[in-house]
Design a protein around this motif. Structure first.
Motif, short mmCIF file in Angstrom:
data_model
loop_
_atom_site.label_atom_id
_atom_site.label_comp_id
_atom_site.label_asym_id
_atom_site.label_seq_id
_atom_site.Cartn_x
_atom_site.Cartn_y
_atom_site.Cartn_z
N LYS A 1 -6.86 -2.80 -2.12
CA LYS A 1 -5.84 -3.01 -1.09
C LYS A 1 -4.44 -2.80 -1.66
N ALA A 2 -4.22 -3.25 -2.87
CA ALA A 2 -2.91 -3.08 -3.49
C ALA A 2 -2.64 -1.60 -3.79
N VAL A 3 -3.65 -0.91 -4.28
CA VAL A 3 -3.50 0.52 -4.56
C VAL A 3 -3.23 1.28 -3.26
N ALA B 1 -1.93 0.14 -0.47
CA ALA B 1 -0.58 -0.19 0.01
C ALA B 1 0.48 0.58 -0.77
N GLN B 2 0.30 0.71 -2.08
CA GLN B 2 1.26 1.44 -2.90
C GLN B 2 1.27 2.92 -2.56
N VAL B 3 0.07 3.49 -2.37
CA VAL B 3 -0.02 4.91 -2.01
C VAL B 3 0.66 5.15 -0.67
N LYS B 4 0.41 4.29 0.31
CA LYS B 4 1.04 4.43 1.62
C LYS B 4 2.56 4.33 1.52
#
Length: 108
Positions: free
Chosen positions: A10-12, A14-17
């Motif tokens: 989820k963190a990855v 969110a960062q990509v988005k």
């Protein structure tokens, strides 16, 4: 010996988005329009050129159907038999993306 890393998906994600959002904003400031569909091309000389159309927002199956293919609304396949047909498919996909963006405010 293989090393495995545990990641927070989820963190990855969110960062990509967020990275993509920032890139899109930077491109918009330069006057560059962002597309909605991906055209993936694979070459099989005996069978023509296989094309995969993918989108998260707009439908792409109508374009695929006009080029010897079909499939789901946002994931379809097609086959083209010449460079001219490939250019036509790309042009039609661009036109469909433009029409979508004009009628769907806030799509990204």
């Amino acid at each position: 010996k293989t090393m495995a890393n545990i990641i927070d998906g989820k963190a990855v994600s969110a960062q990509v988005k967020e990275d993509i959002r920032q890139e899109v904003e930077a491109l918009k400031k330069q006057g560059i329009s962002i597309g909605l569909a991906v055209v993936i091309v694979g070459d099989d000389p005996g069978e023509g050129i296989r094309v995969r159309l993918r989108s998260r927002f707009m439908t792409v199956n109508q374009v695929a159907e006009r080029h010897h293919g079909g499939g789901h609304a946002c994931a379809s396949g097609a086959t083209v038999y010449s460079e001219e047909e490939m250019k036509a498919l790309i042009r039609e996909t661009d036109e469909a993306a433009k029409a979508y963006k004009e009628t769907h405010e806030g799509w990204l």
